[in-house]
Write a protein that holds these residues in place. Structure first.
Motif, short mmCIF file in Angstrom:
data_model
loop_
_atom_site.label_atom_id
_atom_site.label_comp_id
_atom_site.label_asym_id
_atom_site.label_seq_id
_atom_site.Cartn_x
_atom_site.Cartn_y
_atom_site.Cartn_z
N ASP A 167 -20.16 11.19 1.70
CA ASP A 167 -20.44 10.58 3.01
C ASP A 167 -19.21 9.90 3.58
O ASP A 167 -19.02 9.89 4.80
CB ASP A 167 -21.56 9.54 2.87
N LEU B 59 -26.36 7.29 -0.99
CA LEU B 59 -25.01 7.25 -0.42
C LEU B 59 -24.07 7.94 -1.38
O LEU B 59 -24.04 7.61 -2.57
CB LEU B 59 -24.56 5.80 -0.19
N ASN B 60 -23.28 8.90 -0.90
CA ASN B 60 -22.33 9.62 -1.73
C ASN B 60 -20.91 9.11 -1.48
O ASN B 60 -20.39 9.25 -0.37
CB ASN B 60 -22.37 11.13 -1.43
N ALA C 278 -30.91 3.53 6.89
CA ALA C 278 -30.16 4.00 5.73
C ALA C 278 -31.05 4.14 4.49
O ALA C 278 -30.93 5.10 3.73
CB ALA C 278 -29.00 3.05 5.45
N SER D 42 -26.37 5.64 6.05
CA SER D 42 -25.86 4.95 4.85
C SER D 42 -24.34 4.85 4.89
O SER D 42 -23.76 3.85 4.46
CB SER D 42 -26.31 5.68 3.59
N GLU E 185 -32.83 7.34 4.14
CA GLU E 185 -32.03 8.54 3.82
C GLU E 185 -31.98 8.81 2.32
O GLU E 185 -31.70 9.93 1.89
CB GLU E 185 -30.61 8.39 4.36
N HIS F 152 -25.65 11.54 4.52
CA HIS F 152 -26.39 10.30 4.77
C HIS F 152 -25.63 9.49 5.83
O HIS F 152 -24.97 8.50 5.52
CB HIS F 152 -26.52 9.48 3.49
N ILE G 148 -30.12 0.75 -1.96
CA ILE G 148 -29.68 2.13 -1.77
C ILE G 148 -28.96 2.62 -3.02
O ILE G 148 -28.03 1.96 -3.51
CB ILE G 148 -28.76 2.25 -0.54
#
Length: 348
Positions: free
Chosen positions: A107, A60-61, A54, A273, A57, A270, A85
């Protein structure tokens, strides 16, 4: 001690490292990572390996998660710090319907149960590590969606102005009353109407419309009303800040509840993530942080049995009169149609 005894002890001490004189078994290589896997074990083997993937990547959205809602601000910050992250908070106030049409490329989603059921084909199946702790009725068997926490509809009130114990008490003169939103558009407003409609556990939308028609002259803005019908975690958080001027009750004859549902976007930018976020939300740490925001964690029963639930915080939740009444999807759809057609008699 004899020389033979010493030899046995030395052999035992060295057993882990050298296999007591035998050749050490070579480590087996880990299987390749599969970021689209439907479980931690299948795709990453370990949580550490998932976290490592993760981090690579780069982010994280998340969408539709206001920081003040069930403690999500603290949860997002704790996740970001724990795993290193960056979390991109997209359209925090987006409704369930808005999340699914947004161009923001989230995500993960947090949705109402009926929205998740209707859109299951749009999600990537994933069964979190605590999957067996989730009740069957609040998860899709293949892991497309799964409930994270629940809430009861409640009545919050200023005790100096009113002391309602039931929805029928709202008809007593004096206090101003508010729903958390327009029930034709807002989930909290709709469920507030549905809680008032319950008769022996069965929704009767016409009864609720009639009740609120009687209150038409006393309906007010939720920010200033003496009585506010809203989710118990919202009213409980307000009561915690001002315990003398705000109380909360869940009526005994209207224990309407709902669950908020998590899902991973099938085309998540992602994917690792997204899976790590789910693992965190459903971990003991994540579930206790949700409860800190006065939500009712879906794994609470299992955590209580294992001694990992924050029982001090659990005791601060509003007292529930019993298991929640959960509307079926057909009941929800029929009630929404009725409310949209008839609410003008209340709203004017």
């Amino acid at each position: 001690m004899t020389e033979s005894s010493k030899a046995v002890l030395m052999c035992a001490a060295a057993f882990v490292l050298a296999g007591c004189g035998q050749s050490a078994v070579p480590e087996q290589p880990l299987p390749p990572v599969n970021v689209q896997a439907a479980s931690l074990k299948e795709g990453f083997t370990t949580l550490d390996r998932l976290a490592e993937t993760a981090r690579k990547e780069g982010g994280l959205n998340l969408i539709g998660l206001p920081r003040s809602w069930v403690n999500y601000g603290e949860i997002i910050d704790a996740f970001s710090e724990k795993y290193g992250i960056k979390v991109n908070e997209l359209e925090p106030d987006a409704s369930s319907a808005r999340q699914l049409v947004s161009n923001a490329k989230p995500d993960c989603y947090e949705l109402s149960l009926d929205t998740a059921v209707a859109n299951a084909a749009r999600f990537a199946p994933y069964k979190v590590s605590g999957w067996h702790d989730l009740p069957d009725e609040v998860k899709q068997p293949d892991g497309a969606w799964y409930a994270n926490y629940g809430s009861y509809m409640s009545i919050g009130y200023n005790p100096a102005k009113a002391k309602p114990a039931s929805f029928a008490d709202l008809t007593k003169p004096g206090a101003t009353v508010a729903l958390a939103g327009d029930p034709r558009q807002d989930a909290a407003g709709f469920y507030g109407v549905m809680a008032a409609s319950l008769r022996s556990g069965v929704p009767q939308p016409s009864q609720a419309v009639e009740l609120f028609s009687q209150l038409k002259g006393r309906m007010a803005d939720a920010r200033t009303a003496d009585v506010v019908i809203d989710w118990d975690h919202v009213n409980a958080a307000r009561a915690a800040k001002a315990p003398e001027s705000w109380k909360v009750t869940i009526p005994r004859d209207a224990a309407l509840g709902t669950f908020y549902v998590q899902a991973i976007a099938k085309n998540a930018p992602h994917p690792a993530s997204a899976r790590l976020w789910q693992e965190y939300l459903f971990s003991d740490e994540g579930q206790n942080l949700l409860q800190k925001g006065y939500a009712r964690p879906v794994r609470a029963e299992a955590m209580l049995m294992r001694g990992t639930l924050d029982t001090e915080q659990a005791a601060k939740l509003p007292v529930a009169p019993g298991p929640p009444v959960l509307l079926t999807v057909p009941q929800t759809d029929a009630a929404k149609s009725y409310v949209r057609a008839k609410w003008s008699s209340v709203a004017g």
